[in-house]
Design a protein around this motif. Structure first.
Motif, PDB file in Angstrom:
ATOM      1  N   UNK A 152     -27.809 -28.310   7.810  1.00  0.00           N
ATOM      2  CA  UNK A 152     -27.113 -28.039   9.068  1.00  0.00           C
ATOM      3  C   UNK A 152     -26.035 -26.977   8.856  1.00  0.00           C
ATOM      4  N   UNK A 153     -25.770 -26.243   9.920  1.00  0.00           N
ATOM      5  CA  UNK A 153     -24.654 -25.279   9.896  1.00  0.00           C
ATOM      6  C   UNK A 153     -23.417 -26.019  10.383  1.00  0.00           C
ATOM      7  N   UNK A 154     -22.446 -26.140   9.503  1.00  0.00           N
ATOM      8  CA  UNK A 154     -21.289 -26.993   9.774  1.00  0.00           C
ATOM      9  C   UNK A 154     -20.036 -26.147   9.918  1.00  0.00           C
ATOM     10  N   UNK A 155     -19.243 -26.453  10.931  1.00  0.00           N
ATOM     11  CA  UNK A 155     -17.942 -25.823  11.114  1.00  0.00           C
ATOM     12  C   UNK A 155     -16.872 -26.883  10.871  1.00  0.00           C
ATOM     13  N   UNK A 156     -16.000 -26.644   9.891  1.00  0.00           N
ATOM     14  CA  UNK A 156     -14.901 -27.553   9.590  1.00  0.00           C
ATOM     15  C   UNK A 156     -13.639 -27.014  10.250  1.00  0.00           C
ATOM     16  N   UNK A 157     -12.978 -27.858  11.043  1.00  0.00           N
ATOM     17  CA  UNK A 157     -11.777 -27.470  11.778  1.00  0.00           C
ATOM     18  C   UNK A 157     -10.584 -28.229  11.211  1.00  0.00           C
ATOM     19  N   UNK A 158      -9.545 -27.508  10.812  1.00  0.00           N
ATOM     20  CA  UNK A 158      -8.340 -28.179  10.329  1.00  0.00           C
ATOM     21  C   UNK A 158      -7.802 -27.542   9.069  1.00  0.00           C
ATOM     22  N   UNK A 159      -6.458 -27.586   8.917  1.00  0.00           N
ATOM     23  CA  UNK A 159      -5.821 -26.917   7.794  1.00  0.00           C
ATOM     24  C   UNK A 159      -5.203 -27.835   6.770  1.00  0.00           C
ATOM     25  N   UNK A 160      -5.673 -29.090   6.695  1.00  0.00           N
ATOM     26  CA  UNK A 160      -5.102 -30.042   5.761  1.00  0.00           C
ATOM     27  C   UNK A 160      -5.971 -30.304   4.554  1.00  0.00           C
ATOM     28  N   UNK A 161      -5.541 -31.287   3.763  1.00  0.00           N
ATOM     29  CA  UNK A 161      -6.243 -31.602   2.522  1.00  0.00           C
ATOM     30  C   UNK A 161      -7.656 -32.115   2.776  1.00  0.00           C
ATOM     31  N   UNK A 162      -7.859 -32.865   3.864  1.00  0.00           N
ATOM     32  CA  UNK A 162      -9.204 -33.385   4.154  1.00  0.00           C
ATOM     33  C   UNK A 162     -10.183 -32.251   4.399  1.00  0.00           C
ATOM     34  N   UNK A 163      -9.759 -31.239   5.153  1.00  0.00           N
ATOM     35  CA  UNK A 163     -10.625 -30.096   5.411  1.00  0.00           C
ATOM     36  C   UNK A 163     -11.019 -29.403   4.108  1.00  0.00           C
TER      37      UNK A 163
END
Length: 354
Positions: free
Chosen positions: A162-173
């Motif tokens: 899948x083509x995945x977009x990760x949103x967020x600027x923290x450690x989890x991202x």
């Protein structure tokens, strides 16, 4: 009805630490936990997260920390908590989901469905895991692919192909990108430019980060997470993703979501199959709303310039795992502080009646 000296809501790290210290002080209390079994939020982490991957789990008071090994965190930490509860005979009742806390003529009443507990003081140790934050972006309801928050993350294998977009600027991202980049096509967007640190995260650096959160809590502002002010670091398991260029290719936030992807303000479009919202959590304190603890600034102001655990608006209430204590190390310290705060409040009440 029977009135407890204190009721603790939540049996995560902060709740267990508080209960331990309350027991040591001889304070009659009960701990109400929403889960069926021990483990708190750790029971709900994804299977791929091992004890070696987590930032670390501080030892509970009177015990050694669990080992940093290859065991799944959602098994190791609940087992650690369960053994701790049993060994120290902590008075935990579960499953009990607290709906609200109100004041009945000076007595605090904790409501959970048809059940209730009456108490002189209260310690709220509910953390953030049950209150994920999901921002709204135009068109998100039209997206035909998957949208998942950190709380729903099923592990990296789920996204293969899948083509995945990760949103967020923290450690989890950062961790999600590290796990996904070697397996599938992944890209990253954040609202702000990420702040990286390449120096060692010393105790002094940690103290400075916590101090920034304390300043907000002291002013009654909504707390930011400790992680949000520490900067981002890459661990060895994320170096392959770095080599693949996924971190360097970070883009600013898109303008809107379309059925099969996202579009930026300049018209650029990226087709994606899944959006992973690593957008963090907010304090789970809705049950305290009837007590009107929030300041005009929107948060709950704590004593000792934000370093304490006592609600300034109502000293019968202690908050642990909130603001500067929203980490396993901070939760332990906050548990001791909260127990002392309960002890002071009970002593003041006793003195006032004599």
């Amino acid at each position: 009805m029977d009135i407890f000296d204190s009721v603790v809501i939540g049996a995560g790290q902060a709740g267990l630490s508080t209960s331990y210290h309350l027991s040591r002080l001889g304070i009659r209390h009960v701990v109400l936990d929403a889960d069926d079994e021990p483990g708190g939020a750790w029971r709900h982490r994804w299977d791929a997260l091992t004890m070696r991957d987590v930032h670390g789990v501080a030892e509970l008071p009177g015990e050694a920390a669990p080992p940093r090994d290859a065991q799944r965190a959602n098994i190791a930490v609940p087992a650690y908590f369960a053994a701790y509860e049993k060994r120290h005979r902590l008075p935990i009742v579960r499953p009990v989901r607290a709906d609200r806390v109100d004041d009945d003529g000076g007595v605090l009443v904790v409501h959970a469905g048809e059940r209730e507990w009456r108490t002189k003081t209260l310690v709220s140790a509910t953390g953030t895991w049950t209150h994920p934050f999901l921002p709204h972006y135009p068109g998100m309801e039209t997206f035909l692919g998957e949208q998942l928050h950190t709380v729903d993350y099923p592990g990296p294998e789920h996204f293969i192909g899948k083509r995945v977009l990760v949103v967020g600027g923290g450690a989890s991202a950062v961790q999600f990108l590290g796990a996904l980049a070697p397996l599938t096509q992944v890209s990253w967007v954040t609202r702000r430019e990420p702040v990286w640190r390449d120096d060692d995260f010393t105790p002094e650096a940690g103290a400075a980060a916590v101090a920034l959160v304390e300043q907000r809590v002291a002013q009654g502002l909504p707390p930011q997470s400790v992680v949000s002010v520490t900067g981002l670091m890459l661990r060895p398991q994320e170096r392959e993703a770095e080599r693949l260029g996924v971190y360097a290719a970070r883009r600013p936030m898109f303008e809107r979501i379309e059925p099969d992807g996202v579009r930026w303000a300049d018209g650029a479009f990226e087709r994606v199959d899944a959006i992973l919202w690593a957008t963090g959590f907010r304090p789970a304190i809705g049950h305290l709303a009837p007590l009107h603890l929030r300041s005009a600034a929107g948060g709950i102001q704590l004593d000792r310039h934000g370093r304490g655990t006592t609600a300034v608006a109502d000293p019968r209430i202690q908050l642990v795992g909130y603001g500067p204590s929203a980490s396993t190390i901070g939760a332990n310290r906050a548990g001791r502080s909260a127990a002392k705060g309960v002890q002071r409040m009970l002593a003041a009440e006793l003195s006032a009646t004599h």
